[in-house]
Design a protein around this motif. Structure first.
Motif, short mmCIF file in Angstrom:
data_model
loop_
_atom_site.label_atom_id
_atom_site.label_comp_id
_atom_site.label_asym_id
_atom_site.label_seq_id
_atom_site.Cartn_x
_atom_site.Cartn_y
_atom_site.Cartn_z
N VAL A 408 0.85 -1.20 0.00
CA VAL A 408 0.00 0.00 0.00
C VAL A 408 0.88 1.24 0.00
N GLY A 409 0.58 2.19 -0.88
CA GLY A 409 1.27 3.48 -0.86
C GLY A 409 0.24 4.55 -0.53
N TYR A 410 0.54 5.38 0.45
CA TYR A 410 -0.46 6.38 0.89
C TYR A 410 0.21 7.74 1.00
N VAL A 411 -0.39 8.72 0.36
CA VAL A 411 0.07 10.10 0.53
C VAL A 411 -1.05 10.84 1.27
N PRO A 412 -0.90 11.03 2.58
CA PRO A 412 -1.98 11.70 3.31
C PRO A 412 -2.05 13.17 2.99
N GLN A 413 -3.17 13.77 3.38
CA GLN A 413 -3.32 15.21 3.20
C GLN A 413 -2.37 15.85 4.21
N GLY A 414 -1.57 16.83 3.78
CA GLY A 414 -0.61 17.43 4.71
C GLY A 414 0.43 16.41 5.13
N VAL A 415 1.24 15.97 4.15
CA VAL A 415 2.25 14.93 4.43
C VAL A 415 3.19 15.40 5.54
N GLU A 416 3.50 14.50 6.46
CA GLU A 416 4.56 14.78 7.42
C GLU A 416 5.55 13.65 7.34
N LEU A 417 6.84 14.00 7.43
CA LEU A 417 7.86 12.97 7.33
C LEU A 417 8.40 12.66 8.73
N LEU A 418 9.05 11.51 8.84
CA LEU A 418 9.57 11.10 10.15
C LEU A 418 10.99 11.61 10.34
N PRO A 419 11.42 11.84 11.57
CA PRO A 419 12.81 12.26 11.77
C PRO A 419 13.76 11.18 11.24
N GLY A 420 14.72 11.59 10.44
CA GLY A 420 15.65 10.66 9.78
C GLY A 420 16.10 11.30 8.49
N THR A 421 16.78 10.53 7.64
CA THR A 421 17.21 11.12 6.37
C THR A 421 16.08 10.99 5.33
N ILE A 422 16.29 11.71 4.21
CA ILE A 422 15.30 11.59 3.12
C ILE A 422 15.27 10.15 2.62
N ALA A 423 16.47 9.54 2.48
CA ALA A 423 16.54 8.16 1.99
C ALA A 423 15.78 7.23 2.93
N GLN A 424 15.97 7.41 4.23
CA GLN A 424 15.27 6.53 5.19
C GLN A 424 13.77 6.72 5.09
N ASN A 425 13.33 7.97 4.89
CA ASN A 425 11.90 8.22 4.77
C ASN A 425 11.33 7.56 3.53
N ILE A 426 12.05 7.68 2.40
CA ILE A 426 11.53 7.06 1.18
C ILE A 426 11.49 5.54 1.35
N ALA A 427 12.52 5.01 2.03
CA ALA A 427 12.58 3.55 2.22
C ALA A 427 11.67 3.10 3.37
N ARG A 428 10.79 3.99 3.83
CA ARG A 428 9.82 3.67 4.87
C ARG A 428 10.51 3.22 6.17
N MET A 429 11.64 3.84 6.46
CA MET A 429 12.42 3.63 7.67
C MET A 429 13.00 2.20 7.76
N GLY A 430 12.96 1.48 6.64
CA GLY A 430 13.53 0.12 6.66
C GLY A 430 14.84 0.09 5.91
N LYS A 431 15.43 -1.12 5.79
CA LYS A 431 16.66 -1.24 5.02
C LYS A 431 16.28 -1.35 3.55
N ALA A 432 17.02 -0.66 2.69
CA ALA A 432 16.66 -0.72 1.27
C ALA A 432 17.89 -0.48 0.42
N GLU A 433 17.88 -1.06 -0.76
CA GLU A 433 18.96 -0.80 -1.72
C GLU A 433 18.82 0.66 -2.17
N PRO A 434 19.97 1.38 -2.31
CA PRO A 434 19.88 2.77 -2.76
C PRO A 434 19.17 2.90 -4.10
N GLU A 435 19.34 1.86 -4.97
CA GLU A 435 18.71 1.94 -6.31
C GLU A 435 17.19 2.03 -6.18
N ALA A 436 16.64 1.25 -5.21
CA ALA A 436 15.17 1.23 -5.05
C ALA A 436 14.68 2.60 -4.56
N VAL A 437 15.48 3.22 -3.70
CA VAL A 437 15.11 4.54 -3.17
C VAL A 437 15.14 5.56 -4.31
#
Ligand SMILES: Nc1ncnc2c1ncn2[C@@H]1O[C@H](COP(=O)(O)OP(=O)(O)OP(=O)(O)O)[C@@H](O)[C@H]1O
Length: 576
Positions: A408-437
């Motif tokens: 599921v991908g969800y963009v809520p109204q008034g998006v807020e991001l979590l404390p962390g890096t942009i890459a971590q936020n895109i990767a949903r705070m999990g481990k991810a290959e940089p290419e996927a991000v």
């Protein structure tokens, strides 16, 4: 906040003990050892005064001293052991509460609001264990043993000890009754002040721009002054009880010495017994003294325990459901009715809708009609008022959030991001290959914008951020987060609201492309450009959901030359 605790003092202690049951027996073992070894000093005194002084044997004195020092070394080790165990128990409790808190956070929207206060309560309970304030409760059962020894020394000394202990317990019980109400009142005021401070910190711009500073400050001050007034009045009672307990303890020790002296003169006890009796009485009364002195602390922990409730204390059985495979892209909203959490009335009446992969659907409706509420329910964040949301044959609300989330991908109204890096936020705070991000960012049209930032994908978001992101930048990163991992279902709430024309065009094109590649794309919007790309429109009108072919809807809009989504009438049929 409750006015009275749901558990009695004993009930609370039992409940606390069961939450850290694994630690109780070892702490008790060390406590028994430590309390028995507390008798070493009075025994040493007894021997020095009654044997050594009369026999004059230096050899015996040396041996006695060596053995006593050795035993006191063991006492120190037992004390360290039980203190360490209390700290470990605090860590265990913290883990149990945190695990449960985040589980309930996923299950119930109301729990999310509670998290900041729950964290404060958890810190209090944890502090009670890690500061070893719990240990006097373990020592308390040894008081009768020490008083019994006083009776062995002499019945009069034992009676003084017993009366003293009863007096101190009476002070403890009265202290609890007299200080609880004050404490709870002060706490309530503190919570109000905390919430006001939170509001002020979030709304700085509105406060500064509209000159609300003075009003906000005086509101803050009046809450603080009320809290201080109550605390000062109640504090007097608390200090009186703590000082009474301390002076009663001192007086009793003097009384024991005096009575011992009189008994020694009449040769009913030895001089050593006077000193030993005084030390033993001190040991018997110490835990009661510590409990009375820290009563405010105990009231605060009991309140925190009550507020946390049994639910967050239940030990997690560690079972995890088997992860399920990628669902088929079929979304069924089956007789679904919508209501905000805790609402007793449906905002949207039951409707039925089935969407297949490859469709882009737009959701329309006037402000406050329930678009966001509907999307929150479809993504599983809110429970349906009635009916079901079924994705690929699985009930979304019975499906563990962590297992369902990747699809599921969800963009809520008034998006807020979590404390962390942009890459971590895109990767949903999990481990991810940089290419996927990077792929998700490229698809969202955020890649170039991210690279233009000084630290690129490593740019920090949240309290440690050096430069805050703009609303549009945040929205694009939120969109990249939604696209990450190629979800089956994409739900977006006003995804183009903060974007410039080029970014909005890119987002709309990518939504279309995602739908063409088999995803179900469901977008709440007021943006005509999004509707132009969709096949179907759903409109919420007067609590009902109606569907229409997007082209026919746009044609009807053009013909009536009105752009308000409420105006759909031509060609719109009710959903099944
Ligand atoms: N978390 C919540 N708790 C209680 N009620 C809520 C909550 N969120 C929304 N509501 C209520 O639900 C109703 C619909 O709100 P919702 O945000 O779903 O409307 P919307 O159509 O998305 O509006 P907009 O176009 O302004 O975003 C409103 O009356 C609102 O007060």
């Amino acid at each position: 906040m409750r006015d009275t605790p749901s558990l009695s003092l004993m009930g609370w202690l039992r409940s606390l003990a069961s939450a850290i049951s694994a630690y109780i027996a070892p702490i008790l073992g060390f406590t028994i050892l430590a309390n028995l070894l507390l008798l070493v000093s009075p025994f040493y005194m007894l021997q020095v005064y009654d044997r050594i002084l009369t026999s004059g044997s230096i050899d015996t004195l040396i041996w006695l001293t060596v053995i006593s020092v050795f035993l006191l070394g063991i006492y120190a080790a037992a004390e360290v052991g039980r203190r360490r165990l209390a700290t470990l128990a605090s860590v265990e409790l913290d883990t149990i509460i945190s695990d449960n808190m985040f589980t309930h956070f996923c299950d119930d929207p109301q729990e999310a609001i509670e998290i900041p206060s729950r964290l404060r309560y958890t810190a209090r309970v944890k502090g009670f264990l890690s500061n070893q304030a719990i240990l006097p409760f373990f020592d308390l059962p040894f008081a009768p043993l020490f008083i019994a020894i006083l009776f062995v020394i002499h019945p009069l000394i034992g009676t003084i000890g017993l009366v003293g202990a009863v007096l101190m317990v009476v002070i403890a019980v009265t202290a609890e009754g007299a200080t609880r109400a004050t404490f709870l009142e002060v706490n309530q005021k503190d919570s109000q002040a905390f919430e006001l401070a939170l509001g002020l910190s979030r709304q700085r711009s509105a406060i500064v721009s509209m000159g609300l500073t003075e009003g906000a400050l005086s509101r803050w001050k009046s809450i603080r002054e009320e809290a201080h007034g109550i605390a000062l009045n109640g504090g007097r009672a608390e200090v009186s009880f703590a000082s009474s307990a301390k002076s009663v303890r001192q007086m009793l020790q003097i009384l024991v010495l005096g009575a011992g002296g009189a008994l020694a003169v009449q040769q009913q006890v030895s001089p050593g017994a006077i000193v030993a009796g005084s030390i033993i009485l001190g040991r018997a009364l110490a835990p009661i003294d510590q409990i009375v002195g820290g009563w405010k602390n105990i009231t605060s922990i009991r309140e925190a325990w009550d507020e946390l409730g049994e639910r967050v204390l239940r030990v997690n059985d560690g079972r995890a459901d088997m992860p399920l495979s990628r669902p088929d892209p079929i979304l069924l909203l089956d007789r679904l009715a919508i209501a905000p959490p805790a609402s007793e009335e449906a905002l949207i009446r039951p409707f039925r809708l089935q969407l297949q992969g490859g469709t882009l659907v737009t959701l329309l409706g006037p402000i406050g009609s329930g678009k966001t509420s509907l999307l929150q329910t479809v993504v599983g964040a809110w429970q349906p008022f009635s009916g079901k949301v079924v994705l690929g044959g699985r009930d979304v609300h019975a499906w563990a959030s962590d297992d369902r989330g990747p699809y599921v991908g969800y963009v809520p109204q008034g998006v807020e991001l979590l404390p962390g890096t942009i890459a971590q936020n895109i990767a949903r705070m999990g481990k991810a290959e940089p290419e996927a991000v990077i792929l998700a960012a490229q698809e969202a049209g955020a890649h170039a914008m991210i690279l233009s930032l000084k630290n690129g994908y490593d740019t920090l978001i949240g309290p440690s951020a050096t430069v805050p992101l703009s609303a549009g930048q945040t929205q694009l990163i939120g969109y990249a987060r939604a696209l990450f991992g190629e979800p089956v279902l994409l739900i977006l709430d006003e995804p183009t609201a903060n974007l410039d024309r080029d970014s909005a065009k890119h987002v709309i094109a990518s939504l279309k492309e995602k739908a063409e590649r088999g995803a179900i794309v469901f977008v709440a919007t007021h943006d005509r450009a999004v509707i132009e790309q969709s096949e179907t429109v759903l409109a919420i009108r007067e609590g009902g959901v109606i569907s229409a072919d997007a082209n026919r809807y746009l044609a009807s809009l053009d013909s009536s030359a009105r752009k308000d989504p409420q105006q759909i009438s031509t060609g719109v049929g009710k959903t099944a």
